[in-house]
Design an enzyme around this catalytic site. Structure first.
Site, mmCIF file in Angstrom:
data_model
loop_
_atom_site.group_PDB
_atom_site.id
_atom_site.type_symbol
_atom_site.label_atom_id
_atom_site.label_comp_id
_atom_site.label_asym_id
_atom_site.label_seq_id
_atom_site.Cartn_x
_atom_site.Cartn_y
_atom_site.Cartn_z
ATOM 1 N N ARG A 105 1.085 -1.031 0.049
ATOM 2 C CA ARG A 105 -0.195 0.010 0.090
ATOM 3 C C ARG A 105 1.166 1.143 0.070
ATOM 4 O O ARG A 105 1.524 1.218 0.886
ATOM 5 C CB ARG A 105 -0.481 0.019 0.847
ATOM 6 C CG ARG A 105 -1.854 0.806 1.452
ATOM 7 C CD ARG A 105 -3.093 0.906 2.228
ATOM 8 N NE ARG A 105 -3.690 -0.429 1.575
ATOM 9 C CZ ARG A 105 -4.625 -0.274 0.722
ATOM 10 N NH1 ARG A 105 -5.131 1.220 0.393
ATOM 11 N NH2 ARG A 105 -5.427 -1.286 0.212
ATOM 12 N N THR A 109 -0.700 7.525 -0.885
ATOM 13 C CA THR A 109 -2.598 7.462 -2.267
ATOM 14 C C THR A 109 -3.064 7.122 -1.523
ATOM 15 O O THR A 109 -3.819 6.716 -1.769
ATOM 16 C CB THR A 109 -2.012 7.106 -3.157
ATOM 17 O OG1 THR A 109 -0.707 5.620 -3.593
ATOM 18 C CG2 THR A 109 -1.311 8.308 -4.534
ATOM 19 N N ASP A 201 -2.204 -10.559 13.715
ATOM 20 C CA ASP A 201 -0.855 -9.977 12.124
ATOM 21 C C ASP A 201 -1.141 -11.906 11.483
ATOM 22 O O ASP A 201 -0.509 -12.212 12.489
ATOM 23 C CB ASP A 201 -0.526 -9.036 12.357
ATOM 24 C CG ASP A 201 0.252 -9.054 11.126
ATOM 25 O OD1 ASP A 201 0.449 -9.314 10.235
ATOM 26 O OD2 ASP A 201 0.688 -7.228 10.362
ATOM 27 N N ASP A 204 2.130 -11.701 10.692
ATOM 28 C CA ASP A 204 3.923 -12.009 11.385
ATOM 29 C C ASP A 204 3.901 -12.863 12.726
ATOM 30 O O ASP A 204 4.165 -13.999 12.797
ATOM 31 C CB ASP A 204 3.869 -10.426 12.732
ATOM 32 C CG ASP A 204 3.688 -9.299 12.072
ATOM 33 O OD1 ASP A 204 4.552 -9.439 11.139
ATOM 34 O OD2 ASP A 204 3.722 -8.567 12.708
HETATM 35 N N1 URA Z 1 -3.810 -8.571 8.064
HETATM 36 C C1 URA Z 1 -4.334 -9.242 9.418
HETATM 37 O O1 URA Z 1 -2.762 -9.935 9.289
HETATM 38 N N2 URA Z 1 -4.858 -8.726 10.066
HETATM 39 C C2 URA Z 1 -5.600 -8.077 10.543
HETATM 40 O O2 URA Z 1 -6.783 -8.435 11.375
HETATM 41 C C3 URA Z 1 -6.330 -7.731 9.251
HETATM 42 C C4 URA Z 1 -5.528 -7.758 8.456
#
Ligand code: URA
Length: 210
Positions: A105, A109, A201, A204
């Site tokens: 991203r 923008t 995430d 992660d």
């Molecule tokens: N991407 C992720 O890894 N977790 C989220 O909660 C949203 C997007």
């Protein structure tokens, strides 16, 4: 009318998803569960895959029996978390092809910018299953599917583990012809674009980068 959202409510899928959501699950456990879930979800997402009758011989006699032409399927991983589902998908469809979509991203923008894109040849005869465990804002899913559609595959589906209502709306508005397969539809996004209650995430947690 938009293509369907397939909510996969099978008890084994829901059980494994609960284990994954737990913040105390290690990366190893998280990755293992994601692989198992990908295998179970593959069962549902490939339900309408065409089969062909092939001639075989059992120990007793000849017969015609159905087989999937796995090479017609493309698992298109949306980097990087999509890779966490690839092994499980390939275990159940080992001769499927793999595509890769890398997007980031742009902080100014906020548009998705492509940094890597690779699909197999002869896309017109292939059915694509685009894979990302998290359908959050839906922006990267829309951008990935825009790009995959430009290769003119025979069909496209979207497979995720968790979906936010916002992501489903955004994806359906942009690509009403693409069915969505998910194990859960969570409550909402927070101000950082994370799914609530979610699982954190996904990248992660898969790769142990936090
Ligand atoms: N991407 C992720 O890894 N977790 C989220 O909660 C949203 C997007």
């Amino acid at each position: 009318m938009s293509a369907q959202v397939h909510h996969i409510t099978h008890p084994l899928v829901q059980h494994k998803l609960t284990l994954m959501r737990n913040k105390d699950a290690s990366s190893t456990t998280f990755r293992t569960l994601l692989g198992e879930l990908a295998m179970l979800m593959a069962y549902e997402v490939t339900r309408d895959t065409p089969t062909q009758q092939v001639e075989i011989e059992t120990p007793l006699e000849k017969m015609a029996s159905p087989m999937v032409d796995g090479k017609k399927l493309v698992f298109a991983s949306i980097l990087r978390a999509g890779n966490g589902m690839l092994d499980g998908l390939l275990r159940v469809v080992p001769n499927a092809r793999v595509g890769t979509v890398g997007l980031y991203r742009d902080p100014k923008t906020l548009q998705a910018v492509e940094y890597y894109f690779k699909m197999p040849a002869d896309m017109a005869e292939r059915d694509v299953i685009a894979v990302d465990p998290m359908l959050a804002t839906g922006h990267s899913a829309v951008a990935a599917i825009d790009r995959i559609k430009a290769t003119h595959p025979r069909s496209i589906k979207f497979l995720c583990l968790l979906a936010a209502p916002e992501g489903i709306r955004t994806l359906q508005a942009a690509h009403p012809d693409v069915p969505i397969y998910t194990a859960a539809i969570d409550r909402e996004l927070n101000e950082h674009g994370y799914i609530l209650p979610g699982l954190g995430d996904a990248g992660d947690r898969i790769f142990g980068t936090k």
